[in-house]
Motif scaffolding. Structure first.
Motif, PDB file in Angstrom:
ATOM      1  N   ILE A 259       0.841  -1.174   0.000  1.00 35.42           N
ATOM      2  CA  ILE A 259       0.000   0.000   0.000  1.00 35.42           C
ATOM      3  C   ILE A 259       0.882   1.231   0.000  1.00 35.42           C
ATOM      4  CG2 ILE A 259      -1.865  -1.160   1.226  1.00 35.42           C
ATOM      5  CD1 ILE A 259      -0.897   0.260   3.764  1.00 35.42           C
ATOM      6  N   ASP A 260       0.305   2.376  -0.387  1.00 32.58           N
ATOM      7  CA  ASP A 260       1.063   3.616  -0.427  1.00 32.58           C
ATOM      8  C   ASP A 260       1.384   4.092   0.975  1.00 32.58           C
ATOM      9  OD1 ASP A 260       1.228   3.975  -3.190  1.00 32.58           O
ATOM     10  OD2 ASP A 260      -0.807   4.771  -3.276  1.00 32.58           O
ATOM     11  N   ARG A 261       2.587   4.630   1.123  1.00 32.53           N
ATOM     12  CA  ARG A 261       2.944   5.332   2.346  1.00 32.53           C
ATOM     13  C   ARG A 261       2.789   6.828   2.081  1.00 32.53           C
ATOM     14  NH1 ARG A 261       5.985   2.588   6.313  1.00 32.53           N
ATOM     15  NH2 ARG A 261       6.850   0.556   5.714  1.00 32.53           N
ATOM     16  N   PRO A 262       2.297   7.608   3.043  1.00 32.83           N
ATOM     17  CA  PRO A 262       2.205   9.054   2.835  1.00 32.83           C
ATOM     18  C   PRO A 262       3.588   9.681   2.670  1.00 32.83           C
ATOM     19  CG  PRO A 262       1.713   8.473   5.113  1.00 32.83           C
ATOM     20  CD  PRO A 262       1.791   7.185   4.357  1.00 32.83           C
ATOM     21  N   GLU A 263       3.632  10.790   1.960  1.00 37.75           N
ATOM     22  CA  GLU A 263       4.915  11.431   1.672  1.00 37.75           C
ATOM     23  C   GLU A 263       5.643  11.818   2.952  1.00 37.75           C
ATOM     24  OE1 GLU A 263       6.547  15.450  -0.587  1.00 37.75           O
ATOM     25  OE2 GLU A 263       4.788  14.404  -1.378  1.00 37.75           O
ATOM     26  N   SER A 264       4.887  12.282   3.962  1.00 37.84           N
ATOM     27  CA  SER A 264       5.539  12.685   5.216  1.00 37.84           C
ATOM     28  C   SER A 264       6.259  11.507   5.864  1.00 37.84           C
ATOM     29  CB  SER A 264       4.493  13.257   6.183  1.00 37.84           C
ATOM     30  OG  SER A 264       3.479  12.295   6.453  1.00 37.84           O
ATOM     31  N   GLU A 265       5.647  10.332   5.784  1.00 34.16           N
ATOM     32  CA  GLU A 265       6.281   9.143   6.351  1.00 34.16           C
ATOM     33  C   GLU A 265       7.530   8.767   5.569  1.00 34.16           C
ATOM     34  OE1 GLU A 265       5.219   4.456   7.351  1.00 34.16           O
ATOM     35  OE2 GLU A 265       3.648   5.843   6.687  1.00 34.16           O
ATOM     36  N   LEU A 266       7.458   8.864   4.243  1.00 37.04           N
ATOM     37  CA  LEU A 266       8.620   8.541   3.406  1.00 37.04           C
ATOM     38  C   LEU A 266       9.773   9.507   3.661  1.00 37.04           C
ATOM     39  CD1 LEU A 266       6.756   7.716   0.089  1.00 37.04           C
ATOM     40  CD2 LEU A 266       7.997   6.091   1.523  1.00 37.04           C
ATOM     41  N   LEU A 267       9.442  10.780   3.842  1.00 37.96           N
ATOM     42  CA  LEU A 267      10.493  11.763   4.137  1.00 37.96           C
ATOM     43  C   LEU A 267      11.155  11.447   5.480  1.00 37.96           C
ATOM     44  CD1 LEU A 267       8.737  15.040   2.941  1.00 37.96           C
ATOM     45  CD2 LEU A 267      10.762  13.976   1.922  1.00 37.96           C
ATOM     46  N   GLY A 268      10.361  11.005   6.452  1.00 33.17           N
ATOM     47  CA  GLY A 268      10.930  10.626   7.739  1.00 33.17           C
ATOM     48  C   GLY A 268      11.832   9.404   7.614  1.00 33.17           C
ATOM     49  N   ILE A 269      11.398   8.424   6.811  1.00 30.50           N
ATOM     50  CA  ILE A 269      12.230   7.236   6.590  1.00 30.50           C
ATOM     51  C   ILE A 269      13.534   7.626   5.903  1.00 30.50           C
ATOM     52  CG2 ILE A 269      12.376   5.087   5.259  1.00 30.50           C
ATOM     53  CD1 ILE A 269       9.336   4.781   5.778  1.00 30.50           C
ATOM     54  N   LEU A 270      13.447   8.482   4.885  1.00 29.04           N
ATOM     55  CA  LEU A 270      14.646   8.918   4.172  1.00 29.04           C
ATOM     56  C   LEU A 270      15.611   9.629   5.109  1.00 29.04           C
ATOM     57  CD1 LEU A 270      16.160   9.203   1.476  1.00 29.04           C
ATOM     58  CD2 LEU A 270      14.888  11.335   1.099  1.00 29.04           C
ATOM     59  N   THR A 271      15.078  10.471   5.982  1.00 30.32           N
ATOM     60  CA  THR A 271      15.928  11.191   6.940  1.00 30.32           C
ATOM     61  C   THR A 271      16.678  10.211   7.838  1.00 30.32           C
ATOM     62  OG1 THR A 271      14.443  13.102   6.950  1.00 30.32           O
ATOM     63  CG2 THR A 271      15.936  12.870   8.819  1.00 30.32           C
ATOM     64  N   GLU A 272      15.965   9.191   8.327  1.00 30.22           N
ATOM     65  CA  GLU A 272      16.600   8.205   9.199  1.00 30.22           C
ATOM     66  C   GLU A 272      17.642   7.384   8.440  1.00 30.22           C
ATOM     67  OE1 GLU A 272      16.215   7.908  12.536  1.00 30.22           O
ATOM     68  OE2 GLU A 272      15.041   9.741  12.286  1.00 30.22           O
ATOM     69  N   LEU A 273      17.352   7.036   7.185  1.00 35.87           N
ATOM     70  CA  LEU A 273      18.324   6.284   6.391  1.00 35.87           C
ATOM     71  C   LEU A 273      19.590   7.091   6.167  1.00 35.87           C
ATOM     72  CD1 LEU A 273      15.961   4.671   3.717  1.00 35.87           C
ATOM     73  CD2 LEU A 273      17.170   3.474   5.549  1.00 35.87           C
ATOM     74  N   CYS A 274      19.429   8.388   5.931  1.00 36.46           N
ATOM     75  CA  CYS A 274      20.595   9.241   5.678  1.00 36.46           C
ATOM     76  C   CYS A 274      21.452   9.437   6.921  1.00 36.46           C
ATOM     77  CB  CYS A 274      20.146  10.588   5.128  1.00 36.46           C
ATOM     78  SG  CYS A 274      19.534  10.517   3.426  1.00 36.46           S
ATOM     79  N   LYS A 275      20.905   9.150   8.087  1.00 33.02           N
ATOM     80  CA  LYS A 275      21.675   9.273   9.328  1.00 33.02           C
ATOM     81  C   LYS A 275      22.580   8.063   9.563  1.00 33.02           C
ATOM     82  CE  LYS A 275      18.285  12.091  11.852  1.00 33.02           C
ATOM     83  NZ  LYS A 275      17.344  12.107  13.013  1.00 33.02           N
TER      84      LYS A 275
END
Length: 488
Positions: free
Chosen positions: A3-19
């Motif tokens: 299912i689709d994840r909301p953009e805000s959730e994806l941005l949070g995941i991306l931020t954590e991955l970049c850390k």
């Protein structure tokens, strides 16, 4: 897929991955490397690595430099990518064994296009791409066969981690548990007092394996906790498609849908609402008794309850994209769950209880939804006999198990297959009750007058010829003979 994840959730995941200080076994960063073969191999490697280290998902990110984490953007557009004339996603899915959940997402970050690939963890056995199993060793992709110690460890994980103990949400703060799960319902259903503080609630649910401790004082929600007590199953990405669906059709075909219902809550908190929705919408049959008429439900409520619980408990959660389904037609009801049965369908009544999901079955028993000792099918058959309905049909359909309940039909309206099936199940039911089927008991099951007992004798002969039942002692007169299931 998924299912689709909301953009805000994806941005949070991306931020954590970049850390992350470096690429890990479960995260890979790329710029424009979009070779389909490479992506397929990473799907295998990252899914297997995620299972090995206990992650729910693995990720590939395009548009981020892997050394500096600088946002550079990417020209990769998975929605337009093709291999020959086949869409990339379809091509990848076709060459993966077993099928796993994965999904591409596109984002704009600082005005630059970013692509994330979410990869579900491997389960039951390693994921292959084009028949080859891969694994991550540090930040490198390798063939699993070249690292036998990791292969052995991976199989140990599969052997000792049932679905219920896998993680549905990982490393969340305690407040998120109360937002995602209906924690008071856990205590209500078990008739336990609600602890005064949050710590007591968390401790009790941890002891019952609904949640587990994560890293740094955080928590994980297990699949068991999520499928039972989710306020919204859609909040758990890997479980959103496991909600129970109810579809009501206008007649005997699937051409016209009258109404559709999808259970949003976890199974424990939503079960009574589900059964109530079904029973409230079912029409009634008029039954003519001695000197009176009365309205009875088209299908026995106890049978609906037992079969609904069985569909939930015995499903194969690792089959993607499908959950239990209840379809109501004009004169029948079909209950289908993903997963082939663990025992032969013609032995459901007598076989010892076996469940894919033992922790789930155990908890549903504790709250009175089902019984683990395997009597659910017995109850269904008893109910159909009491209401003098056609015998239920148990069958497999591909990777699914299906039970069909039929509305009332007069004996003369039943065909030969209906009568033989009813005879067989009646013999099975009498056998597990330490008794025998006779001409008399079968005649009573069908509601046939004694003067027409020859009709019942004909059904018994047909069932014997089909190999479904056998005579206990052929030296006894035909009217007094006793019969057993063919396997007894």
């Amino acid at each position: 897929m998924g299912i689709d994840r909301p953009e805000s959730e994806l941005l949070g995941i991306l931020t954590e991955l970049c850390k992350l200080p470096r690429e890990t076994e479960w995260a890979e960063f790329k710029h424009n490397n979009t070779a389909p073969e490479e992506i397929g191999e990473y799907l295998s490697a990252l899914a297997n690595a995620a299972a090995l280290i206990g992650k729910v998902n693995a990720w590939v990110v395009w548009g981020i430099k892997d050394d500096t984490r600088e946002i550079v953007g990417t020209t990769f557009n998975p929605a337009l990518a093709k291999v020959g004339n086949e869409e990339l996603e379809s091509w990848l899915l076709r060459l993966l064994t077993p099928k796993i959940n994965f999904r591409f997402y596109g984002l704009q970050v600082e005005g630059k296009p970013i692509v994330l690939l979410e990869i579900g963890t491997a389960f039951r056995h390693p994921v292959c791409f084009k028949g080859v199993e891969f694994i991550r060793v540090g930040s490198s992709k390798k063939k699993l066969k070249d690292f036998p110690e990791k292969e052995r460890e991976l199989w140990r994980v599969f052997d000792h981690t049932p679905f219920e103990k896998e993680v549905a949400a990982e490393n969340i703060v305690s407040e998120e548990i109360f937002r995602l799960l209906d924690c008071p319902a856990y205590f209500d259903l078990l008739s336990l007092p609600l602890p005064e503080g949050r710590a007591g609630i968390l401790s009790a649910m941890e002891a019952d394996r609904m949640i587990s401790r994560g890293d740094g004082g955080r928590w994980n929600i297990t699949n068991l906790g999520a499928v039972l007590f989710a306020k919204r199953l859609a909040d758990f990405h890997t479980l959103a498609r496991k909600a129970v669906r109810v579809v009501i059709y206008a007649d005997e075909s699937r051409l016209e849908t009258v109404r559709e219902y999808e259970g949003r809550k976890g199974y424990a908190v939503g079960f009574e609402d589900l059964i109530g929705f079904i029973t409230n919408l079912l029409p009634s049959n008029e039954v003519v008794g001695q000197a009176l008429r009365k309205q009875v439900p088209m299908f026995p409520g106890l049978a609906i309850r037992e079969l609904g619980a069985n569909a939930i408990i015995h499903q194969n959660f690792h089959l993607t994209g499908a959950g239990p389904m209840i379809e109501i037609f004009g004169r029948r009801m079909e209950i289908t769950n993903p997963g082939s049965p663990l025992v032969q369908v013609d032995r459901f009544i007598d076989s010892p209880p076996r469940s894919r999901n033992e922790l789930l079955a155990s908890f549903m028993r504790r709250i009175g939804v089902c019984e683990e000792r395997g009597s659910g099918v017995d109850k269904v058959v008893i109910q159909t006999e009491v209401f003098q309905l056609p015998a239920p049909l148990f069958e497999t359909a591909g990777d699914n198990t299906r039970v069909v309940l039929f509305a009332h039909r007069e004996f003369r309206e039943m065909d030969r297959a209906d009568r033989i099936r009813a005879c067989y199940l009646h013999a099975c039911l009498r056998y597990v009750q330490r008794d025998y089927m006779t001409n008399t008991t079968l005649r009573e099951r069908f509601g046939i007058d004694e003067k027409n007992s020859s009709m019942v004798s004909r059904i018994i002969r047909d069932a014997i010829e089909a190999g479904l039942i056998r005579c206990h002692d052929e030296t006894v007169g035909s009217r007094a003979r006793k019969y057993l299931p063919g396997w007894a």
